[in-house]
Each structure stands twice: as C-alpha cells, then as structure tokens.
Design a protein around this motif. Sequence first.
Motif, PDB file in Angstrom:
ATOM      1  N   PRO B 148       0.845  -1.190   0.000  1.00 45.65           N
ATOM      2  CA  PRO B 148       0.000   0.000   0.000  1.00 45.65           C
ATOM      3  C   PRO B 148       0.879   1.238   0.000  1.00 45.65           C
ATOM      4  O   PRO B 148       1.485   1.576   1.012  1.00 45.65           O
ATOM      5  CB  PRO B 148      -0.780  -0.117   1.298  1.00 45.65           C
ATOM      6  N   LEU B 150       0.641   4.635  -0.238  1.00 47.96           N
ATOM      7  CA  LEU B 150       0.495   5.829   0.595  1.00 47.96           C
ATOM      8  C   LEU B 150       0.856   5.526   2.048  1.00 47.96           C
ATOM      9  O   LEU B 150       1.580   6.285   2.688  1.00 47.96           O
ATOM     10  CB  LEU B 150      -0.931   6.378   0.482  1.00 47.96           C
ATOM     11  N   SER B 151       0.385   4.381   2.562  1.00 47.49           N
ATOM     12  CA  SER B 151       0.654   4.040   3.949  1.00 47.49           C
ATOM     13  C   SER B 151       2.148   3.880   4.187  1.00 47.49           C
ATOM     14  O   SER B 151       2.696   4.366   5.185  1.00 47.49           O
ATOM     15  CB  SER B 151      -0.045   2.742   4.336  1.00 47.49           C
ATOM     16  N   LEU B 152       2.814   3.201   3.246  1.00 50.90           N
ATOM     17  CA  LEU B 152       4.246   2.965   3.396  1.00 50.90           C
ATOM     18  C   LEU B 152       5.022   4.269   3.257  1.00 50.90           C
ATOM     19  O   LEU B 152       5.960   4.527   4.001  1.00 50.90           O
ATOM     20  CB  LEU B 152       4.689   1.960   2.334  1.00 50.90           C
ATOM     21  N   LEU B 154       4.020   7.164   4.041  1.00 53.25           N
ATOM     22  CA  LEU B 154       3.868   7.911   5.285  1.00 53.25           C
ATOM     23  C   LEU B 154       4.854   7.410   6.332  1.00 53.25           C
ATOM     24  O   LEU B 154       5.476   8.199   7.045  1.00 53.25           O
ATOM     25  CB  LEU B 154       2.437   7.778   5.801  1.00 53.25           C
ATOM     26  N   ILE B 155       4.994   6.072   6.436  1.00 59.84           N
ATOM     27  CA  ILE B 155       5.933   5.517   7.418  1.00 59.84           C
ATOM     28  C   ILE B 155       7.350   5.983   7.104  1.00 59.84           C
ATOM     29  O   ILE B 155       8.054   6.496   7.977  1.00 59.84           O
ATOM     30  CB  ILE B 155       5.915   3.973   7.389  1.00 59.84           C
TER      31      ILE B 155
END
Lengths: 397, 330
Positions: B148, B150-152, B154-155
């Motif tokens: 994913p 976007l989630s990654l 962000l991290i």
Amino acid sequence: MAAFLVRRLLQMFLVTIVAAICSYSLLYISPGGPIETLLAEKQNGGANRIDQSDIQRVIERFELDINLPIRFSRWLIGWPNGPIFGSFGADWVVGCTTPGKVRLRYPDGRTEIVEEGCENTLTLAELEGRKASRGVAFGDFGESQVILRGRPVTDLIGSRLFYTLYLMGGAVGLALLIGVPIGVYSAVKQYSRFDYTMTSIAFVGSSLPSFVFGIFAILILSVLAKQAGLPYLPSGDAVGVRDYVIPLLGTITAGSFFDRFLRFLMPCGVLTFINIAGWSRFVRTSMLEVLSQDYVRTARAKGVKESAVVLKHALRNSLIPFVTLLAGVLATLFGGALITETVFNWPGLGRLYIDALSRSDYNVANALLLINVVLLLIGILITDILYTVVDPRIRLG
Amino acid sequence: MATTTTAVPADEPKTTAPESQLSIVLRRFRKHHLAMFCLGLLTVMLLLSALAPVIAPFPRDQLDSAAKFLTPLSVDHAGKLRIFGTDHLGRDYTTRLLFASRVSLGTAVFATLIASTIGIVLGLLAGFFGGWIDTIISRTLEVVATFPTLSLLLIVVSIFVGNEKNIPFPAFVTKTISFLFAVSEREAKLVLMVNLILALFGWTTTCRLMRGMVLSVRENVYIDSARALGASNLRLLARHVFPNSLPPMIVDFTLAVNGTLVAESALSFLGFGITDPTPTWGNMLNSAQSYMFQYPWMPLIPSLPILLASVAINYIGDGLRDALDPRQKI
C-alpha cells in the motif's frame, strides 16, 4: 485452479511476512515512542512526575528492552515467552534491561556519557513472568502505546472500523449507482453534449487531489453557507458534541440520526465524486470497446431491441474489466479514505493510522499496515478468481 | 514530383525534405487548444516560481505580529499592500505562495526526473536483456505493487523526516538543492529527503511501461538489421531501442509529474512532508485549515495553485498523448 490457489496463498503468505518484517523494523528505527512521550510529560512537570521506575515499567511493558528479532517474533506469533522446552535456553541473552553507561572524558575537560554495551542483560527465563500478546498471527495486535495507552489495539481498531465501513460502503454504493449508468450513457451517446460534459467533469475530478476537493466542499457548503445564513452542513467528526441550529431545518440534537446523517453527507459526497470520476471513465472506455464488437452488430442486425443490446450484450461484457476494479476497493477501504478522513476529521481507520504515525504509536501503525497489506493481497486474489467467473475463457494456471 | 505534392494535404508547407518527427508532434499538439492554454498557464507558474526570490515583495519568513490574518488586497499598518493577505504569524502570503510554488513545482519536476530516470534505465535493462536481470526487476515490481503505497510512504517519511540532519549529504548537493528550491541550506536536506523518498516510490509505473515498450520495440526488423550490421548492444540501446520507446514515456512523465505534485502536497498537507517554515502549497493549506472558519480565504489561496497546476499538467499530458499517437486523427 487448486494448484493456482495453493501457489497464490503461499505467495501471499510470503509477501505478508516480508511486509510485516519491513514495517516492524522500519518503525523500530523511527524516532519517538512511549518513552519519549513519557519524558516529554516529565519535562512539562505537573502533578504526575515520572521517576526512573516508571520508565523501567514502561520499557518492560512495551518490551523495549528485548532485541528486535525476539521482539518481532513475540509480536508476530507470541513466542518465545520463556525458555524453550523446559529449561533449554533459559540463560540465553535476548535483551538488555539497563544499557551500560560509559563516561568519556575528553582532553579538553569535557565529559560525555554514552550508552555502550549492557549492564544488566535479559535472559529467556526472565521473559516467563511477562505478559505477552498471543501474537498478531492469532489476532492479538498487542497494546496501544500512546493513543490509548495500555488498551488493546484490536479495541481501538474495532471502535474505528465501523466508521470506515459506513463511510466507504456509502461512497462505493452511491458511486456504483451513479457512475456506471453515466459511463454507459456516455458511451452509447458518444460525442453528445452529455458525453462531453461528463468526460470533462470526470477528467477534472480524477486529477483533483481529494484534500483540495474536501477543503473546497467545507468552504462552500459549511463555512460560506453558514456565514450567508443558508442551511449548511456541519463539518468534522461523525457525531456532534452539542446541539446546533441550522436555518430552515431547526435545532439538530447532537448524536441523533439526523446529526449523523448531516455529518456523513460531505465526506461521503467527496469520496463518491472521486470514485464516480474514475469509474465512469473506465466504464465508458470499456463500453465503447464492446459496442464496436461484431457480436453487438450481429445482435442489432438480428433486430434485438436497442435497450437489450446495450444492457444485455454490451454492458455485461464491458463490466468484466470493471469487476477487477471493484475487488481493488477492498484494499482502498482503508488507504483510499485516509486523506478524506483526515480532512473531515472522520474517526475512521485512515485517520487512526495518521494519528498513530504522528504520535509514534508503533503497535497501532503496524497493525493497520499489516491489515492493509492483507486486504490488498486478498483483493488481488479475488480479482483473479472473479476474472474466471465473469469470463469463462480465462483459465488460471 | 507531382504525386508527392498531391499526397500532402494543402494546408501543410510544401517542403522537399521530410517533416521531422518533432515538428509533426508539435504541429499536432498545437491543435489541442486546451492543452496549449494549459501549457501557457503552467509556463507562467514555472516562471513565477523561478523568479520567486526576485519578485517576492517581502522576506519569506518575516513575522509581523501587527499584521496577522490580513485579508487579500488590504493595506497593513506600514502602508504596504498585501496582495494575498498575511497568515497566522503575519507573514506575507504572496511571498510565501511564490516560494512555495518553487518548492512544490520544483519537487514535482525534480523527484519525477529521478524516478523516471530510474524507471527508464531499469525498464530498458529488463526489457532488452531479459533473463535474470528481467526476473529480478519484474519480481521487485510485483512485490512493490502489492504494498500500500500511501501508507508505506507515510511511514518512510515519518522515519526519515526529522532525522535528515544525521544523514551526511555532501555540501555541494545541499548547495545545489538550496539553489534549485530557493531554500536555506539547513532546509535543503529535508527538501532533498522528501524528493528522494518520492522518487523511490515513483519509478515502478515508468519501469513497467518502459519494459513493455522495449519488449515490443526489440522485436522490430530494424533492430535485427542493425545487429546484423554489427551494432553493439550499447549502440542498439542508445540509437534504436531507447529513442523508439520514448514517446509513451513523455506522456507518462507529465502524468507522473502530476502524481508527484499531488503526493507531495498530500504529504505536506497531512503534516508529514516538508514542514513549516519551508513553504509548500500543501503545508500552507495544512496550517490554513485550522483558521478556515474565521478566514475562509486562507485555504482558498494555496489550494487554487494545486488545483490549477494539477489540471493543467493532466491536460498537457492528454494533448501530448493525442499528438504522439500516430493513429489518432486530430
């Protein structure tokens, strides 16, 4: 088919493990965390001063003193939680409770204390008494470290899941009901005024960042409408805190069905619009392709009614690629609404993820990322299987 | 001679030399009026951002506690006109918007350039040589596709942003970045970090597309004849495969620029990317969001350029796609 499934499930399993390792170690090296939150509280002073024993307790509780591989394995499968096989490996060192401190004295008289080595080591035997999660693989995601300190992550996710499902469900359903007919009609009446208008709107809509669109919606429907004395939509949160008055509609009781509905309208509308923009273009393209096929001409030549040609012969076949798009929705369930949820302060999973990251609540962030990866993989699998269902010509192998 | 002139439509210049590929594309692009308009709009935005340090009416971070939240076109206590007003710290909104366009548009172009270069090179290698090179690159692409993004993203951003001071970038790199983006050298590290991360996440689409193009171009007869004439692999790649697989990459590049622009704005908007005091459209929008109920014009001003740039780039991409596609009649 069976061989395909076995291979794919194995592949999915591997990717999930890789993703879990990646996210766990990425978050391990990131700054912040429960200790830093505590220390910040300590600096702020106040009634609840924190001493060394509090810090020690927090370290123990969140297993910050255990080495990364062991911690990861405890997080993933809840093992090892004591010596392996009776007393075997009881004295294996798996972590460090107090790091060794070395005082460095520089020639110019400066001194500096650096952490090096380990003063008190932690052995497997000492892990026995500790409370451990049953492991992510068995549905226990551990405890939240910052957002709701000490509460299980599953509780936190559970309380937010409903809101995400309700928002995404509404948006996806509406977008299907509106987007597919628009796409079909645009294709049937290609180059008509309707088609031009809709494709232009869809073009702008699909290039529009969702947060800009969300802000515009709040500005117009909420801020400006309220200032103009018109009926406005409340923005932010899923439930109101206190009652409010809307012109023409009267007083809205906080927490009532109507209140929830009004707050649902804007985020749902934004998501619906974005989905419609993408999907109607998609349906239009694949519908145009099918309409130029020979069998459609044959059907028309046979004298089949135009509505039957469009709805039975063309639409069914044009929805084959669309089905795959829908399976992807499962994955966007969480990631797709991330930004929209943040803009509208909607208490869903996407915003929880943002909160968890910005407040360094690793367990929550890890859990959500893992769920996201698993959903994505399941989505891809369903897509492949659905392909064979809607189009029997495709064989999986 | 008579047959050739009749074959050419009347409105085209009657040249004896064949029209070059570039001029055909340009001529076809010019017919796409909306795309031309958008190109003009984007050029103006790029010019403004290039001239930001020169035309900005105020210093970028100048606080003025007596001139907070001035509405656009108002005059402050010193008698100076604030075209777009001032923000919650009394900083001039026009100035910040200009500098923000430098950072936002700069990132969009710079990060996409890096990403496209990586994608094109890897795609060329995978498509042309095949074998184990292709296996490694294709498998990597498959795995990356299941993450994913976007989630990654962000991290990764939340880990590295904030720690960028510990990363030793060479001085000439930070100097170049601070010149390119009109930021101080201290801020340059953060800007560079965000650019690199965005590039790291952005190369996959280009790579997949390039690989597909190379696979189809490789099968052409002229490649075989060039090889038969003794052309080396390097020459084949540079003179034949690469130029012939390039046209779709141009369209892909424009769309990728838009993707990066939106991604960077979204990150900054969520508070994860480039942060205050370095202005970007995204973080201006982020801080404006808190005051939107009292000052509705505040979020409007930084969101308009995001909207305009994004729609303009998409239309340019659309026009280029039509112009580059020989089957499309314009």
